[in-house]
Motif scaffolding. Structure first.
Motif, PDB file in Angstrom:
ATOM      1  N   SER A 491       0.827  -1.209   0.000  1.00  0.00           N
ATOM      2  CA  SER A 491       0.000   0.000   0.000  1.00  0.00           C
ATOM      3  C   SER A 491       0.858   1.256   0.000  1.00  0.00           C
ATOM      4  O   SER A 491       0.497   2.269  -0.606  1.00  0.00           O
ATOM      5  N   LEU A 492       2.009   1.226   0.648  1.00  0.00           N
ATOM      6  CA  LEU A 492       2.911   2.378   0.637  1.00  0.00           C
ATOM      7  C   LEU A 492       3.416   2.653  -0.779  1.00  0.00           C
ATOM      8  O   LEU A 492       3.483   3.801  -1.234  1.00  0.00           O
ATOM      9  N   LYS A 493       3.752   1.557  -1.472  1.00  0.00           N
ATOM     10  CA  LYS A 493       4.212   1.722  -2.848  1.00  0.00           C
ATOM     11  C   LYS A 493       3.068   2.213  -3.733  1.00  0.00           C
ATOM     12  O   LYS A 493       3.262   3.029  -4.644  1.00  0.00           O
ATOM     13  N   ALA A 494       1.841   1.739  -3.455  1.00  0.00           N
ATOM     14  CA  ALA A 494       0.686   2.162  -4.248  1.00  0.00           C
ATOM     15  C   ALA A 494       0.396   3.642  -4.045  1.00  0.00           C
ATOM     16  O   ALA A 494       0.024   4.350  -4.992  1.00  0.00           O
ATOM     17  N   ILE A 495       0.543   4.131  -2.806  1.00  0.00           N
ATOM     18  CA  ILE A 495       0.316   5.555  -2.530  1.00  0.00           C
ATOM     19  C   ILE A 495       1.280   6.413  -3.349  1.00  0.00           C
ATOM     20  O   ILE A 495       0.898   7.430  -3.944  1.00  0.00           O
ATOM     21  N   LYS A 496       2.535   5.985  -3.386  1.00  0.00           N
ATOM     22  CA  LYS A 496       3.515   6.724  -4.184  1.00  0.00           C
ATOM     23  C   LYS A 496       3.170   6.661  -5.673  1.00  0.00           C
ATOM     24  O   LYS A 496       3.275   7.655  -6.396  1.00  0.00           O
ATOM     25  N   ASP A 497       2.699   5.492  -6.125  1.00  0.00           N
ATOM     26  CA  ASP A 497       2.314   5.331  -7.524  1.00  0.00           C
ATOM     27  C   ASP A 497       1.150   6.256  -7.891  1.00  0.00           C
ATOM     28  O   ASP A 497       1.126   6.857  -8.961  1.00  0.00           O
ATOM     29  N   ILE A 498       0.185   6.384  -6.988  1.00  0.00           N
ATOM     30  CA  ILE A 498      -0.978   7.252  -7.243  1.00  0.00           C
ATOM     31  C   ILE A 498      -0.535   8.698  -7.428  1.00  0.00           C
ATOM     32  O   ILE A 498      -0.985   9.400  -8.340  1.00  0.00           O
ATOM     33  N   VAL A 499       0.354   9.152  -6.528  1.00  0.00           N
ATOM     34  CA  VAL A 499       0.824  10.541  -6.609  1.00  0.00           C
ATOM     35  C   VAL A 499       1.646  10.780  -7.879  1.00  0.00           C
ATOM     36  O   VAL A 499       1.454  11.772  -8.591  1.00  0.00           O
ATOM     37  N   ASP A 500       2.553   9.842  -8.192  1.00  0.00           N
ATOM     38  CA  ASP A 500       3.469  10.048  -9.321  1.00  0.00           C
ATOM     39  C   ASP A 500       2.784   9.906 -10.680  1.00  0.00           C
ATOM     40  O   ASP A 500       3.064  10.679 -11.610  1.00  0.00           O
ATOM     41  N   ASN A 501       1.867   8.924 -10.778  1.00  0.00           N
ATOM     42  CA  ASN A 501       1.364   8.560 -12.102  1.00  0.00           C
ATOM     43  C   ASN A 501      -0.110   8.896 -12.345  1.00  0.00           C
ATOM     44  O   ASN A 501      -0.558   8.905 -13.491  1.00  0.00           O
ATOM     45  N   TYR A 502      -0.888   9.162 -11.293  1.00  0.00           N
ATOM     46  CA  TYR A 502      -2.306   9.460 -11.476  1.00  0.00           C
ATOM     47  C   TYR A 502      -2.654  10.913 -11.148  1.00  0.00           C
ATOM     48  O   TYR A 502      -3.615  11.466 -11.656  1.00  0.00           O
ATOM     49  N   LYS A 503      -1.880  11.504 -10.223  1.00  0.00           N
ATOM     50  CA  LYS A 503      -1.987  12.926  -9.905  1.00  0.00           C
ATOM     51  C   LYS A 503      -3.418  13.371  -9.599  1.00  0.00           C
ATOM     52  O   LYS A 503      -4.031  14.148 -10.356  1.00  0.00           O
ATOM     53  N   PRO A 504      -4.001  12.879  -8.502  1.00  0.00           N
ATOM     54  CA  PRO A 504      -5.377  13.264  -8.146  1.00  0.00           C
ATOM     55  C   PRO A 504      -5.463  14.748  -7.774  1.00  0.00           C
ATOM     56  O   PRO A 504      -4.479  15.370  -7.370  1.00  0.00           O
ATOM     57  N   VAL A 505      -6.679  15.296  -7.913  1.00  0.00           N
ATOM     58  CA  VAL A 505      -6.942  16.705  -7.594  1.00  0.00           C
ATOM     59  C   VAL A 505      -8.077  16.752  -6.584  1.00  0.00           C
ATOM     60  O   VAL A 505      -9.131  16.147  -6.791  1.00  0.00           O
ATOM     61  N   LEU A 506      -7.872  17.478  -5.494  1.00  0.00           N
ATOM     62  CA  LEU A 506      -8.887  17.610  -4.462  1.00  0.00           C
ATOM     63  C   LEU A 506      -9.192  19.085  -4.253  1.00  0.00           C
ATOM     64  O   LEU A 506      -8.290  19.881  -3.977  1.00  0.00           O
ATOM     65  N   GLU A 507     -10.468  19.441  -4.418  1.00  0.00           N
ATOM     66  CA  GLU A 507     -10.906  20.825  -4.254  1.00  0.00           C
ATOM     67  C   GLU A 507     -10.079  21.767  -5.117  1.00  0.00           C
ATOM     68  O   GLU A 507      -9.670  22.854  -4.682  1.00  0.00           O
ATOM     69  N   GLY A 508      -9.786  21.317  -6.324  1.00  0.00           N
ATOM     70  CA  GLY A 508      -9.076  22.155  -7.280  1.00  0.00           C
ATOM     71  C   GLY A 508      -7.581  22.201  -7.103  1.00  0.00           C
ATOM     72  O   GLY A 508      -6.883  22.858  -7.876  1.00  0.00           O
ATOM     73  N   GLN A 509      -7.067  21.518  -6.096  1.00  0.00           N
ATOM     74  CA  GLN A 509      -5.633  21.555  -5.831  1.00  0.00           C
ATOM     75  C   GLN A 509      -5.030  20.175  -6.082  1.00  0.00           C
ATOM     76  O   GLN A 509      -5.584  19.154  -5.674  1.00  0.00           O
ATOM     77  N   PRO A 510      -3.877  20.109  -6.743  1.00  0.00           N
ATOM     78  CA  PRO A 510      -3.252  18.809  -7.022  1.00  0.00           C
ATOM     79  C   PRO A 510      -2.606  18.216  -5.758  1.00  0.00           C
ATOM     80  O   PRO A 510      -2.064  18.938  -4.927  1.00  0.00           O
TER      81      PRO A 510
END
Length: 648
Positions: A491-510
């Motif tokens: 899960s730690l590796k997945a969290i890093k993968d989400i940030v690096d490769n999916y780049k979610p946006v919350l309330e207009g902020q990356p």
């Protein structure tokens, strides 16, 4: 009512109950005219057949010369069908059942006779031994034998154990050395080594019971043998816990009678030992000339019925002691603790426990060698909220480590007795574990204060009823539900993968750094693992089983830190509580979230997966030989690397 294997068109049983006087004539008639011609060489009544005044059905073990039991059963069925109406014979599981006329019955009623095929007739009859109308059913005798087998198995290697099956007998089981015996999924993978034995003497020898099969033929007889053996006697104290794990016994009408008999037997044994010691000094005065025999160092004595009657007379007339009442004895202990303390905190606390747990706690306390004078000052002596670790007194560790699985965890029975202004909450439906200092606290047992620990299925709320953060991740195309099936390092590796490769946006902020993601997950985790109103967690640190050094430490809700997701299938949060909250929470996660002027995050290094993590566990444990400060440093390093505030 009779057996229920044969019914009429309206669903009523065709079989009737059988009075005792008809049992032997009926079985003899069946044997001579049908069983023997079919190849049965002998039979034995089993269970309560022939012992109770009225039997619902007749159970017998039959011997048939042959090989494979399944083939024997089919051959016997075909042979019986040549002399009996095939509609009056049924195959039910491993047994045959016959609807047969009750011999000499003036009403011409029918009885259900159940046939159990056995290669060892005498041994099977002993294993299936029952009692008459007034006795405790044989199933409880066999449950006690199984309990003894389970206790003896604890002395064996982790990959082997012994069990007692009815009517199979005593057998040794082994687990493949490549499998972890602590995982629930492997519990049923133990395999039988060789054949089980139904020989009563071999069974007793294998269980370490020094008695004859005749002495162990009933539950009462087995308990009477156990109270004379110190090792077996210690197993009586945990028999109620063993039964509580077996649904088939919980609603049995004889359950309370069984538990009362065990309790009374243990209590009488203690009283007799004490009285016999007094008798040595008082014998000449009272002119009782009983023979007292010392056995080993335990000071056990072999007394006849006449001896016991003389003792009863002596106890009543000379010592002026009335008959022992367990509940009265417990109340006497409560009164003694209150008297030493000079207040009613103890009696008030006991009144808040459910009755079974009240008895359990009191019985634990009463077994401690130290009396009320020593125990009373230990109770209610700690205060809530102390972040420093505090030692638990060794006398109380047995209660601390009591655990019945789901619904009651370690520490929940003892905690209300340790802390001032505390009270019982407990139970499977409780919103939290205990109230201390007018605040609600969760109790967690853990091997080290500085390693992550599991919070149940709390992460379900993140995956199944998605938070704004979960939705932001899902909107990128990443399947957020994957996280609940991962171990902690995955899960730690997945969290890093989400940030690096999916780049979610919350309330207009990356969310453009692992630090920001962890900061958000930290807030979500602390919101969902503890109900609103809970102050935090009371951690119990224990290196091993009861008797080891044990400490307790309070951790405020705000001092818990998200570590990772962990636990297979259900999804769990892993949190930990560092000794010092430094640097501040925002800094530990890299930067204050969504502060556009914050210093640019440093690049996060790759995280290597730690091998050997458990797939599913109620607690994330570490090897005992690891040093605590090293574990703490390892946890801090992992955090700082992930958050980008420390270079490799």
């Amino acid at each position: 009512m009779g057996g229920i294997a044969f019914k009429d068109d309206e669903g009523n049983s065709l079989a009737s109950e059988v009075e005792r006087q008809y049992v032997v004539p009926t079985l003899e008639d069946l044997f001579q005219n049908h069983l023997e011609p079919a190849g049965v060489t002998a039979y034995e009544p089993v269970g309560s057949t022939g012992k109770k005044s009225l039997a619902g059905d007749l159970d017998i073990a039959v011997h048939f010369n042959g090989g494979d039991p399944k083939q024997v059963k089919q051959l016997l069925f075909r042979n019986l069908a040549s002399t009996l109406d095939p509609d009056t014979i049924k195959v039910i599981g491993p047994n045959l059942t016959i609807l047969y006329p009750i011999k000499d019955d003036p009403q011409s009623r029918l009885a259900q006779v159940d046939l159990m095929i056995a290669s060892d007739l005498a041994g099977t009859s002993w294993l299936m031994s029952g009692t008459g109308d007034e006795g405790i059913k044989g199933m409880f005798r066999n449950s006690m034998l199984s309990h003894i087998a389970a206790q003896r198995s604890k002395e064996m290697g982790s990959h082997e154990k012994i069990t007692v099956a009815t009517p199979g007998g005593l057998g040794k089981l082994q687990l493949d050395s490549s499998l972890d015996p602590s995982l629930p999924k492997n519990k049923r993978k133990f395999k039988l080594v060789g054949n089980r034995t139904t020989n009563p003497q071999e069974i007793l020898k294998g269980l370490g019971i020094n008695a004859s099969p005749a002495e162990i033929a009933t539950f009462d007889g087995l308990v009477d043998v156990m109270v004379r053996d110190p090792e077996l006697k210690s197993m009586l104290a945990t028999f109620s816990d063993y039964l509580s794990q077996r649904a088939g016994t919980l609603q049995h009408p004889q359950l309370q009678r069984v538990l009362s008999y065990v309790e009374k037997s243990m209590s009488e044994n203690v009283i007799r030992k004490t009285i016999r010691l007094i008798m040595e000094k008082e014998m000449k005065k009272s002119q009782i000339n009983e023979k007292i025999v010392q056995v080993g160092d335990e000071e056990l004595y072999d007394l006849t019925d006449d001896n016991l009657e003389a003792l009863r007379t002596f106890i009543r007339s000379k010592l002026k002691i009335k008959q022992y009442d367990p509940d009265e004895s417990r109340q006497g202990y409560i009164d003694a603790i209150d008297a030493v303390r000079g207040d009613a905190q103890f009696s008030d606390a006991m009144g808040k426990y459910p009755e079974p747990y009240k008895k359990l706690v009191l019985d634990y306390l009463m077994k401690i060698e130290d009396g009320p004078e020593v125990i009373a000052p230990m109770l209610f002596s700690l205060s809530a909220g102390n972040p420093a670790s505090v030692d638990i007194k060794t006398q109380l560790l047995d209660i601390l480590h009591y655990n019945e699985g789901q619904g009651l965890g370690r520490g929940e029975l003892l905690t209300p007795l340790l802390y001032d202004k505390s009270s019982w909450v407990g139970g499977a439906s409780a919103t939290h574990d205990v109230d201390i200092g007018e605040q609600a606290w969760e109790i967690k047992h853990h091997r080290s204060f500085n390693e992550p620990f599991v919070f149940g299925g709390g992460a379900k709320s993140f995956f199944r009823s998605p938070t704004a953060l979960a939705k932001a991740i899902s909107d990128t195309g990443y399947d957020v539900s994957q996280l609940q099936t991962m171990g902690r390092d995955e899960s730690l590796k997945a969290i890093k993968d989400i940030v690096d490769n999916y780049k979610p946006v919350l309330e207009g902020q990356p969310i453009d750094s692992v630090g920001k993601m962890l900061y958000l997950l930290d807030a979500v985790a602390r919101e969902h693992v503890l109900p609103r109103g809970e102050a935090g967690v009371l951690l119990y640190q224990s290196k091993s089983a009861a008797g080891s050094p044990t400490k307790t430490r309070f951790v405020d809700k705000d001092d818990l830190r998200f570590y990772a997701f962990g636990g297979r299938k259900t999804g769990r949060y892993l949190l930990y509580a560092p000794d010092k909250i430094e640097p501040p929470r925002e800094a530990a996660y890299g930067a204050v979230l969504f502060d556009e002027k914050a210093e640019e995050e440093k690049e996060e290094p790759e995280v290597s997966e730690t091998p050997g993590q458990p797939e599913e566990s109620q607690e994330v444990e570490v090897e005992e030989e690891a040093e605590e400060e090293n574990l703490n440093e390892s946890s801090q390093n992992r955090w700082q690397l992930l958050a980008g505030i420390k270079n490799v």
